[in-house]
Design an enzyme around this catalytic site. Structure first.
Site, PDB file in Angstrom:
ATOM      1  CB  VAL A  11      41.038  64.951  64.502  1.00 36.76           C
ATOM      2  CG1 VAL A  11      41.073  66.272  65.286  1.00 36.76           C
ATOM      3  CG2 VAL A  11      39.771  64.875  63.672  1.00 36.76           C
ATOM      4  CE  LYS A  35      47.518  55.225  64.702  1.00 35.43           C
ATOM      5  NZ  LYS A  35      46.257  55.948  65.070  1.00 35.43           N
ATOM      6  CD  GLU A 150      37.317  67.731  63.467  1.00 36.00           C
ATOM      7  OE1 GLU A 150      37.522  68.254  62.364  1.00 36.00           O
ATOM      8  OE2 GLU A 150      36.549  66.767  63.636  1.00 36.00           O
ATOM      9  NE  ARG A 153      37.147  72.288  53.693  1.00 33.58           N
ATOM     10  CZ  ARG A 153      37.338  73.311  52.860  1.00 33.58           C
ATOM     11  NH1 ARG A 153      36.463  73.549  51.892  1.00 33.58           N
ATOM     12  NH2 ARG A 153      38.402  74.085  52.984  1.00 33.58           N
ATOM     13  N   GLY A 252      24.630  62.956  44.153  1.00 32.16           N
ATOM     14  CA  GLY A 252      25.508  61.819  43.938  1.00 32.16           C
ATOM     15  C   GLY A 252      24.893  60.553  44.497  1.00 32.16           C
ATOM     16  N   GLY A 256      29.491  59.776  52.855  1.00 33.69           N
ATOM     17  CA  GLY A 256      30.066  58.813  53.794  1.00 33.69           C
ATOM     18  C   GLY A 256      31.098  59.503  54.643  1.00 33.69           C
ATOM     19  CB  CYS A 259      32.485  63.908  60.034  1.00 32.62           C
ATOM     20  SG  CYS A 259      34.192  64.125  60.567  1.00 32.62           S
ATOM     21  CE  LYS A 262      32.368  60.194  64.520  1.00 33.99           C
ATOM     22  NZ  LYS A 262      32.178  61.287  65.502  1.00 33.99           N
ATOM     23  NE  ARG A 326      36.953  56.516  59.303  1.00 36.40           N
ATOM     24  CZ  ARG A 326      37.578  57.351  60.129  1.00 36.40           C
ATOM     25  NH1 ARG A 326      37.404  57.232  61.441  1.00 36.40           N
ATOM     26  NH2 ARG A 326      38.355  58.301  59.652  1.00 36.40           N
TER      27      ARG A 326
END
Length: 429
Positions: A11, A35, A150, A153, A252, A256, A259, A262, A326
């Site tokens: 994000v 990073k 936010e 996608r 399907g 997962g 978002c 969680k 995730r």
């Protein structure tokens, strides 16, 4: 406007790049020095279509910089966007440790009077969190605490950030709303000015509703499979109803990502804490958790056993155009196949480095055709174009068996059956 984005994950990085593309002067800050060094070289730590070229261009034009020094980033900012992770904790509630650590840093570095500052919570947080943070800045006469969730996608995050479906702003006073409108002045999108609590709930409710649609279709697919109906035709007929629409009606092997799972868990825990159970969401969660196993059971019925079978597994990320694994259904499927003695060759265009650490015993290959060669059966888990747009005549030649298990209903069912394959989709007759 001078904007600082705290946190350069999925994000945060997308937010920073999009603000720079719209002409703001942006600095991204992260506690991970490695990073930051990578970002300073113009390298994105995540895979997202179009993000790295946009990052490099924004840096070349001077609108975007990165630092590991919070003091430097805070001192220059008119608006500070908090985009740190709020992962699921062991108890299912959102872990706000990173967020409150960032808030504590701002308390140390921000002056208590002087020029106006925006502290904007873009991280997904339980209802009431932003009001709690606002209380922590009660002594700061110049700080406005705002909630600005936010709605990105994965796979289309940069586009969604530049052309949002809506802009939700939660604040307590008109001055805060006016300052936030300066941030988004050049974007033509519906606005919602509301309370911080409402803004937080809008984010959770949106994800929960979309997840509910998916789980409804997945459970309906099980019934379609039992009675000989085709969920794809059913979904098409449903989607033509203007009250329903076609989005998120695809069956399907489960959803997962970072978002939906969680956020559903956090909302369920919030409901329990307030003694207002959300039994519908509890069922949505249960359906999603059981969907991969349901499909594996159908596969086993076709193959009799997984033991000793050569299985081509196509797609590892939770959806196409991202390397995010995730809560990916592929992880459940791989674990079960290996446990039951299958030999699995896996292919994914970008997600393999993340899966290698989890399943070193898997065989990873460079193309979908490498996975399919000599396979007794193939399962499509992620509908990458590299995994769906195949030369089926060649696939027929190189596979040892004929079983195609379409976990996303993305393969041409009638065509492959006409070539002699045994095809099994999700809820398809």
């Amino acid at each position: 406007m001078k904007i600082t984005v705290i946190g350069t994950g999925y994000v945060g990085l997308t937010t920073a790049v999009s603000f720079a593309m719209r002409g703001h002067s942006v600095m991204g800050v992260d506690v991970d020095a490695a990073k930051v060094e990578r970002l300073q070289r113009g390298q994105s730590p995540i895979y997202e279509p179009g993000l790295e070229p946009a990052l490099q261009k924004a840096m070349e034009e001077g609108g975007l910089t990165f630092t590991a020094n919070p003091a430097e980033a805070v001192a220059r900012a008119d608006a500070l966007f908090l985009c740190v992770g709020t992962p699921e904790g062991q108890d299912g509630r959102a872990d706000l440790g990173y967020l409150f650590k960032a808030v504590a840093t701002l308390q140390e570095l921000l002056p208590k009077e002087g020029g106006e500052r925006l502290v904007v919570i873009k991280s997904t947080v339980p209802v009431g969190t932003s009001d709690q943070i606002a209380g922590m800045f009660a002594a700061y006469s110049n700080v406005h605490v705002v909630t600005n969730p936010e709605f990105l996608r994965e796979g289309r995050a940069l586009q969604d950030s530049l052309e949002p479906s809506r802009i939700v702003i939660g604040a307590r006073d008109e001055r805060a709303f006016a300052l936030m409108e300066d941030v988004y002045a050049d974007i033509d999108a519906p606005r919602i000015h509301t309370t911080r609590a409402n803004a937080e709930m809008i984010k959770y409710a949106s994800n929960a509703f979309l997840a509910t649609r998916i789980s409804f279709m997945n459970e309906l697919a099980r019934l379609c499979a039992a009675v000989g109906a085709d969920i794809e035709v059913v979904a098409r007929g449903m989607g033509l109803d203007s009250r329903i629409g076609p989005e998120f009606l695809r069956a399907g092997v489960g959803f997962g990502g970072s978002c939906f799972p969680k956020d559903i868990e956090a909302l369920i825990n919030l409901a329990r804490a307030t003694q207002t159970p959300l039994s519908l969401l509890e069922q949505v969660r249960a359906i999603n958790r059981s969907q991969p196993a349901w499909f594996l059971d159908r596969m086993r019925n076709c193959l009799q056993t997984f033991a000793g079978k050569e299985i081509a597994l196509l797609g590892l990320s939770f959806k196409p155009e991202t390397d995010d694994i995730r809560e990916a259904p592929s992880l459940v499927i791989v674990k079960r196949l290996l446990a039951e003695g299958a030999h699995v060759r896996a292919y994914d265009p970008v997600a393999v480095p993340h899966v290698v650490r989890l399943f070193p015993e898997l065989t990873f290959v460079n193309t979908a055709y490498d996975a399919l060669e000599g396979a007794d059966a193939a399962i499509l888990v992620t509908e990458w174009k590299e995994c769906t747009q195949l030369d089926w005549l060649w696939v027929k030649v190189i596979m040892a068996g004929t079983f195609l298990f379409d976990g996303r209903n993305a393969w041409p069912a009638e065509h492959v059956k006409g070539l002699g394959f045994t095809y099994l989709g999700v809820g398809r007759s």
